[in-house]
Scaffold this motif. Structure first.
Motif, PDB file in Angstrom:
ATOM      1  N   GLY A  83      13.803  30.987  23.002  1.00  0.00           N
ATOM      2  CA  GLY A  83      12.724  30.709  22.771  1.00  0.00           C
ATOM      3  C   GLY A  83      11.495  30.766  23.560  1.00  0.00           C
ATOM      4  N   HIS A  84      11.940  30.653  24.726  1.00  0.00           N
ATOM      5  CA  HIS A  84      10.745  30.778  25.995  1.00  0.00           C
ATOM      6  C   HIS A  84      11.479  30.953  27.395  1.00  0.00           C
ATOM      7  N   TRP A  87      10.350  26.985  28.889  1.00  0.00           N
ATOM      8  CA  TRP A  87      10.267  25.829  28.468  1.00  0.00           C
ATOM      9  C   TRP A  87      11.754  25.459  27.632  1.00  0.00           C
ATOM     10  N   ASP A  88      11.891  23.989  27.746  1.00  0.00           N
ATOM     11  CA  ASP A  88      13.081  23.290  27.003  1.00  0.00           C
ATOM     12  C   ASP A  88      12.729  22.653  25.682  1.00  0.00           C
ATOM     13  N   SER A  89      12.912  23.625  24.656  1.00  0.00           N
ATOM     14  CA  SER A  89      12.452  22.806  23.274  1.00  0.00           C
ATOM     15  C   SER A  89      13.242  21.831  22.726  1.00  0.00           C
ATOM     16  N   PHE A  97      11.100  27.948  19.840  1.00  0.00           N
ATOM     17  CA  PHE A  97      10.082  27.520  20.893  1.00  0.00           C
ATOM     18  C   PHE A  97       9.294  26.467  19.936  1.00  0.00           C
ATOM     19  N   THR A  98       9.296  25.094  20.594  1.00  0.00           N
ATOM     20  CA  THR A  98       8.712  23.994  20.016  1.00  0.00           C
ATOM     21  C   THR A  98       7.334  23.803  20.805  1.00  0.00           C
ATOM     22  N   ASP A 100       4.659  20.828  20.489  1.00  0.00           N
ATOM     23  CA  ASP A 100       4.667  19.489  20.090  1.00  0.00           C
ATOM     24  C   ASP A 100       3.380  18.848  20.753  1.00  0.00           C
ATOM     25  N   GLY A 105       2.245  20.330  24.030  1.00  0.00           N
ATOM     26  CA  GLY A 105       2.391  21.636  23.379  1.00  0.00           C
ATOM     27  C   GLY A 105       1.001  21.929  22.451  1.00  0.00           C
ATOM     28  N   HIS A 282       6.945  25.474  15.296  1.00  0.00           N
ATOM     29  CA  HIS A 282       8.191  26.293  15.654  1.00  0.00           C
ATOM     30  C   HIS A 282       7.789  27.606  15.825  1.00  0.00           C
TER      31      HIS A 282
END
Ligand SMILES: O=C(O)CCC(=O)C(=O)O
Ligand SMILES: [Fe+2]
Length: 296
Positions: A83-84, A87-89, A97-98, A100, A105, A282
């Motif tokens: 995801g990234h 970043w921890d999604s 990758f979220t 929010d 976000g 997302h």
């Protein structure tokens, strides 16, 4: 496979099957109709992939998919990344990758995804999960149009330049404070620090050979080999030029939309105009290659 791209608002591209194309703007961006990503055959996916390169930003509508289907779609278009880099999604598949708005976000700065790594993603596939009642539109700028509409003199200068891209300002604090200095595994390596990476200021598209201005205010920190004042001045000129209204298309989101973009020649910006309402997106990214410039 043929792609018939005319000047009309609606064109048809054909690959055994037909997809209708409704342009988002005269020079780039298109909505494709007649595809359901959950049942699309290989020919349709090939067409979608081709349209992505042709139009740079592709909108699909009425695709109510799960995260797993989102990842599957990306896997059919290319190789996915995690995801990234840092970043921890949270509780989503590794590839997702979220963003929010309730967890900071936002993307209200023009950027190209992950250019602070040596191999930024080739493409991104984005869908809304929670949308505000209005607002939160996303804008894309076309780096090829911007390059082409620079004066030939400045194009010549840009062709020779390299710039450093740095994720520290955006993600450094997050990496240390939220992740204890241990990010994710990107390109097979554990990310523990955001190391500035050097890319050409003009990028040659690996599939079309076309040149794009490849700097962005989100991550580009300075131009190599010129004074600080010259670097700031040049970047200001490039950013103002990249984000001229003529170089932009804008999408107003509806649940069920999917937007895909070519991350090798575009920048994007998500309007932050809907607070205190919430917005969650997302994204899944496609693995890219190392940018190559005219002087390489
Ligand atoms: O939230 C958006 O519309 C775009 C966010 C963004 O920058 C991204 O998904 O790469
Ligand atoms: Fe982004």
């Amino acid at each position: 496979m043929t792609a018939t791209i005319g000047t009309a608002q609606t064109d048809t591209i054909t690959a055994g099957r037909e997809l209708d194309v409704v342009r988002l703007g005269p020079r780039f961006g298109a909505e494709l109709r007649g595809i359901d990503v959950t049942t699309a055959d290989d020919g349709q996916i090939a067409l979608l992939r081709e349209a992505l390169v042709e139009f740079k930003v592709i909108v699909l509508r009425d695709q109510h998919i799960t995260d797993a289907q989102h990842v599957q779609l990306a896997q059919r278009l290319g190789e996915t990344t995690i995801g990234h880099p840092v970043w921890d999604s949270g509780d989503v598949p590794d590839e997702v990758f979220t963003l929010d708005s309730t967890d900071n976000g936002f993307a209200d700065e023009w950027h190209t995804d992950v250019t602070f790594m040596p191999r930024p993603p080739a493409g991104s596939v984005l869908r809304p999960i929670v949308l505000p009642s209005t607002g939160g539109d996303t804008n894309w700028a076309d780096g090829e149009l911007a390059y082409e509409s620079l004066s030939p003199q400045l194009r010549g200068v840009a062709d020779e330049l390299y710039a450093y891209h740095d994720g520290e300002r955006e993600f450094g604090y997050y990496l240390r404070q939220r992740r204890g200095g241990v990010g994710n595994v990107w390109e097979g390596k554990q990310v523990t620090a955001l190391v500035p990476t050097r890319h050409p200021v003009v990028r040659i598209h690996p599939e079309t050979g076309r040149k794009a201005l490849f700097v962005n205010p989100g991550f580009t920190s300075y131009i190599e080999g010129v004074s600080d004042a010259e670097s700031r001045g040049l970047l200001d000129i490039f950013y103002a030029h990249l984000t001229k209204p003529e170089h932009i298309v804008r999408h107003r989101w509806t649940l069920g939309d999917i937007v895909l973009w070519d991350n090798r020649n575009t920048l994007h910006y998500a309007n932050r105009d809907y607070l205190p309402e919430r917005r969650v997106m997302h994204r899944v990214t496609l693995r890219g290659d190392e940018p190559v410039g005219p002087a390489d």
